[in-house]
Motif scaffolding. Structure first.
Motif, short mmCIF file in Angstrom:
data_model
loop_
_atom_site.label_atom_id
_atom_site.label_comp_id
_atom_site.label_asym_id
_atom_site.label_seq_id
_atom_site.Cartn_x
_atom_site.Cartn_y
_atom_site.Cartn_z
N GLY A 186 6.73 84.83 21.93
CA GLY A 186 6.37 83.69 21.14
C GLY A 186 5.72 82.56 21.57
O GLY A 186 5.90 82.26 22.62
N CYS A 187 5.34 81.59 20.50
CA CYS A 187 4.83 80.47 20.68
C CYS A 187 5.03 79.48 19.60
O CYS A 187 4.95 79.84 18.52
N SER A 188 5.35 78.11 19.86
CA SER A 188 5.35 77.40 18.98
C SER A 188 4.65 75.98 19.26
O SER A 188 4.82 75.83 20.45
N ILE A 189 3.99 75.38 18.14
CA ILE A 189 3.35 74.39 18.43
C ILE A 189 3.92 73.26 17.49
O ILE A 189 4.23 73.30 16.49
N GLU A 190 4.27 72.14 18.26
CA GLU A 190 5.07 71.02 17.58
C GLU A 190 4.36 69.60 17.98
O GLU A 190 4.16 69.35 19.11
N GLY A 244 11.92 78.82 6.20
CA GLY A 244 11.97 80.15 5.36
C GLY A 244 10.50 80.99 5.52
O GLY A 244 10.42 82.06 5.23
N ASN A 245 9.36 80.00 6.16
CA ASN A 245 8.28 80.89 6.30
C ASN A 245 8.45 81.37 7.81
O ASN A 245 8.12 80.38 8.83
N ALA A 246 8.36 82.60 7.84
CA ALA A 246 8.65 83.12 9.38
C ALA A 246 7.23 83.38 10.19
O ALA A 246 7.45 83.62 11.31
N GLU A 247 6.06 83.13 9.36
CA GLU A 247 4.84 83.25 10.02
C GLU A 247 4.75 82.16 11.00
O GLU A 247 4.94 80.76 10.46
N PRO A 248 4.14 82.37 12.12
CA PRO A 248 4.11 81.36 13.26
C PRO A 248 3.11 80.30 12.41
O PRO A 248 1.76 80.39 11.95
N HIS A 249 3.48 78.91 12.63
CA HIS A 249 2.57 77.93 11.97
C HIS A 249 3.04 76.49 12.60
O HIS A 249 4.34 76.47 13.11
N PRO A 250 2.12 75.45 12.74
CA PRO A 250 2.73 74.37 13.53
C PRO A 250 3.61 73.45 12.65
O PRO A 250 3.52 73.33 11.55
N HIS A 251 4.33 72.58 13.22
CA HIS A 251 5.19 71.64 12.60
C HIS A 251 4.98 70.36 13.31
O HIS A 251 4.51 70.17 14.44
N ILE A 252 5.43 69.30 12.49
CA ILE A 252 5.48 67.75 13.05
C ILE A 252 6.85 67.40 12.69
O ILE A 252 7.36 67.55 11.62
N ASP A 287 5.67 71.03 8.03
CA ASP A 287 4.72 71.98 8.23
C ASP A 287 3.35 71.05 8.44
O ASP A 287 3.27 70.13 7.57
N VAL A 288 2.55 71.47 9.45
CA VAL A 288 1.44 70.64 9.63
C VAL A 288 0.48 71.55 8.74
O VAL A 288 0.17 72.72 9.05
N MET A 289 -0.46 70.95 7.98
CA MET A 289 -1.43 71.62 7.08
C MET A 289 -2.58 71.52 7.99
O MET A 289 -3.63 70.58 7.81
N SER A 290 -2.85 72.67 8.77
CA SER A 290 -4.12 72.80 9.61
C SER A 290 -4.09 74.16 9.84
O SER A 290 -3.31 74.93 9.66
N LYS A 291 -5.30 74.44 10.41
CA LYS A 291 -5.72 75.96 10.74
C LYS A 291 -5.20 76.04 12.14
O LYS A 291 -5.97 76.73 12.82
#
Length: 129
Positions: free
Chosen positions: A112-116, A72-80, A90-94
């Motif tokens: 776009g880009c995704s970091i996993e 539900g959070n559409a802002e780009p952010h990393p996942h594990i 979600d990865v709690m990281s900067k």
């Protein structure tokens, strides 16, 4: 919500339910939750609306190679992601989305880009040992 479609109570409920979660459910998991509030909704309706919401940037679709998960959070952010059970957190990281130049993109129209990151989640790790 404006996504080029008529307003839909079902779509709004799906979005509301997803935004209220901190996990990243599959369409099937979200369907089970939404069905408690809207018993007549079909699984196909949930799938179609999740795709529409993701295509229009209201949510993130996390492609896992198996069942897709949704955020539900559409802002780009990393996942594990757990390699055993497929759970996604979600990865709690900067960690931020990397920037690339036009030359580095080699003619691609970057969307776009995704970091996993991936590994074994604590629950699966306990079951291994």
């Amino acid at each position: 919500m404006k996504i080029g479609q008529r307003r839909s109570k079902q779509r709004e409920l799906i979005l509301e339910e997803l935004k209220g979660l901190t996990c990243h459910p599959t369409a099937d998991e979200l369907y089970e939750r939404v069905r408690k509030r809207l018993p007549n909704i079909s699984l196909g309706t949930v799938y179609r609306n999740l795709e529409l919401l993701a295509d229009n940037g209201f949510i993130l679709k996390i492609e896992t190679g198996g069942k897709n998960r949704f955020d539900g959070n559409a802002e780009p952010h990393p996942h594990i992601r757990c390699l055993q059970c497929g759970k996604v957190d979600d990865v709690m990281s900067k960690v931020t989305t990397p920037e690339i130049t036009e030359k580095q993109a080699r003619g691609y129209d970057v969307k776009g880009c995704s970091i996993e990151f991936f590994g074994i989640c604590p629950d699966c790790n306990r079951n291994i040992h």
